[in-house]
Design an enzyme around this catalytic site. Structure first.
Site, short mmCIF file in Angstrom:
data_model
loop_
_atom_site.label_atom_id
_atom_site.label_comp_id
_atom_site.label_asym_id
_atom_site.label_seq_id
_atom_site.Cartn_x
_atom_site.Cartn_y
_atom_site.Cartn_z
N HIS A 35 43.18 41.57 22.27
CA HIS A 35 44.56 41.11 22.52
C HIS A 35 45.12 41.71 23.81
CE1 HIS A 35 44.54 39.90 18.21
NE2 HIS A 35 43.89 41.03 18.07
N LYS A 40 47.67 44.79 51.72
CA LYS A 40 46.90 43.99 50.76
C LYS A 40 45.39 43.99 50.99
CE LYS A 40 48.32 41.78 47.78
NZ LYS A 40 49.03 40.51 47.70
N SER A 80 46.15 40.15 53.81
CA SER A 80 47.29 39.24 53.85
C SER A 80 47.82 39.17 55.28
CB SER A 80 48.37 39.74 52.91
OG SER A 80 49.64 39.24 53.29
N GLU A 88 38.68 35.17 42.90
CA GLU A 88 39.71 34.15 42.64
C GLU A 88 39.16 32.74 42.87
OE1 GLU A 88 43.83 35.36 44.18
OE2 GLU A 88 42.46 36.71 45.20
#
Ligand code: ARG
Length: 462
Positions: free
Chosen positions: A157, A284, A278, A291
């Site tokens: 969970h 970043k 970025s 992804e």
């Protein structure tokens, strides 16, 4: 009369829009090697059974080799007027060797030809993909070996559940990718069946030898029914199903990598060469590869749905709809091959942050079940033990400490069965080591699982 190879019964030429709309050459050109291989086998067989003379068959095979050379060297122009790869090869062959080239299509149709080409091509892709997946399993096994003792908070969970070894977690992916490999292996047997000889749909009037062609092309079987042979795309649906499952596995893995690399987790770092920055936020470092792989799963699942719907309403036998089978199928094959390869390259550079993972496991009361099991061993029924430990967790939470930091007196107030040795079961390492059975997370068991997985890979290597 129309200029087309099939133009005899046409008084007028094809509308130019229709020509562009129906042409598949930009998609099926990648089947050229399989198309030529299949044509060579067909011509040799026709020579052996006497439908062509040996000299004619020989001329065709030699001519086809030249066509292949021209395509490899990018010297054959692909044009919509010639529709597909089959027409391109045949028409160039006839240009090169003259009228004998026109005999190649004897006893054959593009319907059984394209089915043959696609099966040959699929077989090659499966073999490549299986190799890639075997490599990926090896990468995970190596990672598991490196991280057998590393403690990771196991989640259910998405909440801290019990500590596991990071290596054990890696081995879970070995199991998934092993099943993916098995599925593709299994599909290969059903892919590796020869359709050629079915001709358009009913077979041919020539005394062909289908087993001769099958042997030349390495097919293990010959399709039993001509109608089925030209219209069956089960093998595309089956392989795409397998690819969709693989894509889901890769996506789940990617999701974990992305979460683990985020600052709130901070469990791992991925190598710079596989991340990007970025344009606005200087700090970043983004896990783009993971992804994109996660994103590919949407595409591959879509590819599977496309073929299922494409086939759903089709009566026997061949319909031109089938031409639409390739674009999405090739897409899925390409995307999965690339994803498996890049994952296999990125993961050896994964760095774990054991101290962070450990701290998270401690904060999450990951050894609560161990305490309950301890009380059970002291004679308390499990349900009662569960309740005692629940109260202990509540107390610890109020004081903002871990179970292992609770004073003995407080624990004993909850259950007189608790003794001084309780602290041994509250240690994360002890929790891991205690799950010492086949499939458990004890380092000893993970080592054994690694050994078995290595042996299995060796046995199954292509
Ligand atoms: N380009 C076609 C395909 O991919 C080849 C078979 C065409 N057959 C036909 N009778 N038009 O399915």
């Amino acid at each position: 009369m129309s200029e087309k190879m099939w133009g005899g019964r046409f008084a007028a030429g094809t509308d130019s829009l229709v020509e562009a709309f129906t042409a598949s050459i930009q998609v099926d050109r990648r089947l050229y090697a399989e198309d030529i291989r299949g044509s060579m086998a067909h011509a040799r067989m026709l020579g052996r059974v006497g439908v062509l003379t040996e000299a004619e068959a020989e001329a065709i095979v030699t001519g086809l080799a030249q066509v292949q050379q021209e395509i490899v060297e990018d010297r054959l122009p692909f044009v919509d007027a010639l529709e597909d790869i089959h027409m391109h090869v045949e028409s160039r062959l006839t240009e090169i060797i003259g009228d004998v080239g026109k005999k190649l299509h004897t006893g054959r149709s593009r319907n059984d030809q394209v089915a043959t080409d696609l099966r040959l091509y699929t077989r090659g892709c499966l073999d490549d993909l299986v190799q890639g997946l075997q490599h990926l399993q090896n990468v995970f096994i190596d990672l598991a070996e490196r991280e057998v003792e590393t403690i990771l908070p196991g989640l259910t969970h998405m909440q801290v559940a019990q500590p596991v070894s990071f290596g054990h977690h890696c081995m879970a992916y070995v199991e998934m990718f092993h099943r993916d490999t098995q599925r593709l292996f299994d599909a290969r047997r059903r892919v590796n069946v020869l359709p050629l000889g079915a001709a358009a749909l009913a077979g041919t009037t020539f005394p062909i030898d289908r087993w001769d062609v099958a042997r030349q092309l390495g097919f293990e079987a010959v399709a039993e029914n001509s109608l089925d042979a030209v219209s069956d795309r089960d093998f595309v649906m089956e392989v795409l199903s397998d690819l969709a499952i693989l894509a889901v596995h890769l996506s789940r893995l990617s999701e974990e990598l992305i979460l683990w690399m985020s600052a709130p987790f901070g469990f791992i770092d991925l190598p710079d060469g596989f991340c990007t920055g970025s344009s606005i936020m200087p700090q970043k470092k983004n896990p783009d590869v993971a992804e994109i792989i996660r994103g590919k799963s949407g595409r591959v699942i879509g590819d599977l749905v496309a073929i299922l719907v494409l086939m759903k309403g089709q009566p026997l036998a061949y319909n031109r709809d089938n031409q639409e089978d390739k674009e999405t199928f090739f897409d899925a094959l390409d995307q999965m091959r690339a994803s498996v390869e890049i994952m296999g390259r990125m993961l050896p550079g994964l760095q774990t942050r054991p101290a962070v993972m450990r701290a998270q496991a401690e904060r999450g009361f990951a050894t609560a079940t161990d305490l309950a099991d301890y009380l059970v061993r002291k004679g308390l029924p499990f349900r009662d033990a569960h309740a005692v430990v629940g109260r202990a967790v509540r107390l610890a939470q109020e004081r903002n400490i871990g179970l292992e930091a609770m004073p003995l007196a407080d624990l004993q107030a909850l259950s007189p069965l608790i003794g001084r040795e309780v602290y041994e079961v509250l240690v994360l390492e002890g929790s891991l080591a205690a799950r010492d059975h086949l499939g458990g997370t004890a380092p000893r068991q993970v080592q054994a699982a690694i050994l078995r997985a290595r042996e299995r890979l060796q046995r199954e290597a292509l």
